[in-house]
Design an enzyme around this catalytic site. Sequence first.
Site, PDB file in Angstrom:
ATOM      1  CE1 TYR A 163      15.272  28.706 -68.583  1.00  0.00           C
ATOM      2  CE2 TYR A 163      15.398  26.919 -69.758  1.00  0.00           C
ATOM      3  CZ  TYR A 163      14.937  27.268 -68.632  1.00  0.00           C
ATOM      4  OH  TYR A 163      14.676  26.417 -67.544  1.00  0.00           O
TER       5      TYR A 163
ATOM      6  CE1 TYR B 214      15.625  30.829 -63.425  1.00  0.00           C
ATOM      7  CE2 TYR B 214      13.426  30.535 -63.878  1.00  0.00           C
ATOM      8  CZ  TYR B 214      14.722  30.003 -63.856  1.00  0.00           C
ATOM      9  OH  TYR B 214      14.866  28.747 -64.565  1.00  0.00           O
TER      10      TYR B 214
END
Lengths: 393, 146
Positions: free
Chosen positions: A344, A294
């Site tokens: 994103y 992440y």
Amino acid sequence: MTDRSRLRRAAGAVAVVGVGETDYALDHAALRDGKVRSDAYGFAATALKRALSDAGLRLSDIDGLVVGQSTAVERMAEVLAVDPSWSAQADAVNAVIQAAMAIASGLAECVALVYGNDQKSAGTQYGGPNAMGGERFLAYVQYAPWGLTSQGALYAMMANRYMAEAEFTPADLGRIAVGQRRFAEQNANAIMRRPLTLDDYLASRFVCEPLRLFDYCLVNDGGVALIVTTAERARSNPRAVGLAAFARADLSVDATSLRPRLMDYYHDAHRRAAADLYAVAGFGPEAVDSVQIYDSFTTHVPFALEGFGYCGLGEAAGLIRSGALAPGGRLPMNTSGGMLSESYMQGWNHQVEAVRQLRGETGDRQVPGVRHVHYMSDVAGKVSSLMYRRAGA
Amino acid sequence: MTARRPAPPRGLFEDAFWRHLGEGRMCLQRCDDCSSVRYPAAPCCPRCGSEACTWAPVAGSGRVVSWTRFHRQYFAEMPPPYLVVSVALDEGPMVVGNLLGDQATDPAIGAPVRLRLQTVETAAGRLDLPQWELAAAEDTAKTEKR
Ligand SMILES: [Zn+2]
């Protein structure tokens, strides 16, 4: 206390049989020309159609639904036209974990995991007077009188302390951004494909020092969907991707005061999750062929790699400088370009990339002979991790 | 002219924190049962669960845990550059504030700092913000002796 034999059964009970994404680069280019292609629900619906098609399934096969945190469960089910036997809301990694829990417990057999976000066209604010997330993470809004609201600023403070303690420099952050951009150059769906050099990185403007523009993820619209079903149903499917293990460990005590973030870099939770994950999988970093981390900020990378034992504490710079994480390295990381360069999607696009890598469908950026892909997420100290495995691996 | 700042989020238990600051001192909740000091304000003690507490003044000294310098403007009231620090108080809790003084020099991790209240205007009224400045050498010696 976690029960590793039950965890092993739950992970082994499920498989990912379909993935879908929206056209990040095309939609982003359209938005730059002033054309808003859809809203969060529409992007999710497009991704789900693609995931169902990829899986060879129909909407009527779906009996479970997990939606991402940027959309409401009821409205999503209404827009998609599904009335499942079970539904939930979760971030990317916990969507997979919750789907596995639902399937293992018998609540559902074929779960659609859908995410849609119109954060760019809707002007979602990740800092300032209308900063998002304060209802879930008080630290995101608590310090407004001192001008501290953005998540980037919190990661900047982690980075400054870390760089004072470890042999880690701003150029090492830059090497992360540069390596991921090189993967994005090989991904037609990535938004940022223009080559990025370390000099470009070091010349870019500061946002919250020491973090620069290229340490921050993109902000764009899009959607992602995955279909998770029972291992039995997936048995005859050579494109199914299994789960060797999943694990989670939280750090919330003292979170608002930033103590676990700044004093520990969330390593206590990394260690707890890693211990369960590797014990359940039956293997550790030595058998991992690619990592997905992440990456809302480059800073996630050293903390996750050290916390999950890919190198010693304070030694991430060595791993980064060796080129191991970049194209052609021994541990390719964020091979789609990640959230810094592809899109994103708050961790959702990493799941799709893991599945496609394990199916051998990623073209120029394919990791050769990949058997296991490890996903790590440590947003706000809630560490969650998945170990994906190739069918038959 | 008084500086303008964004207003803080205000829960039920924050009022006393800001009221004490308005009276010129920074107080935190100290548990009546186990004596642990907590920040941010909370309805019960995170160490023992007790709801009984007393607002007790802090010494106003601590050390820099980390810092960042804002270069992007997030609030109309706060043009960059400005420094934000995390400070570990001598009493234990960690708080956030601005480092006053020279904004161009990077503060050292571990540097001793002293509390200084700064009166500001917010949309929710006047506040006295707890802020930090680097402690002079003689202050440091005093802190270490204590
Ligand atoms: Zn107590």
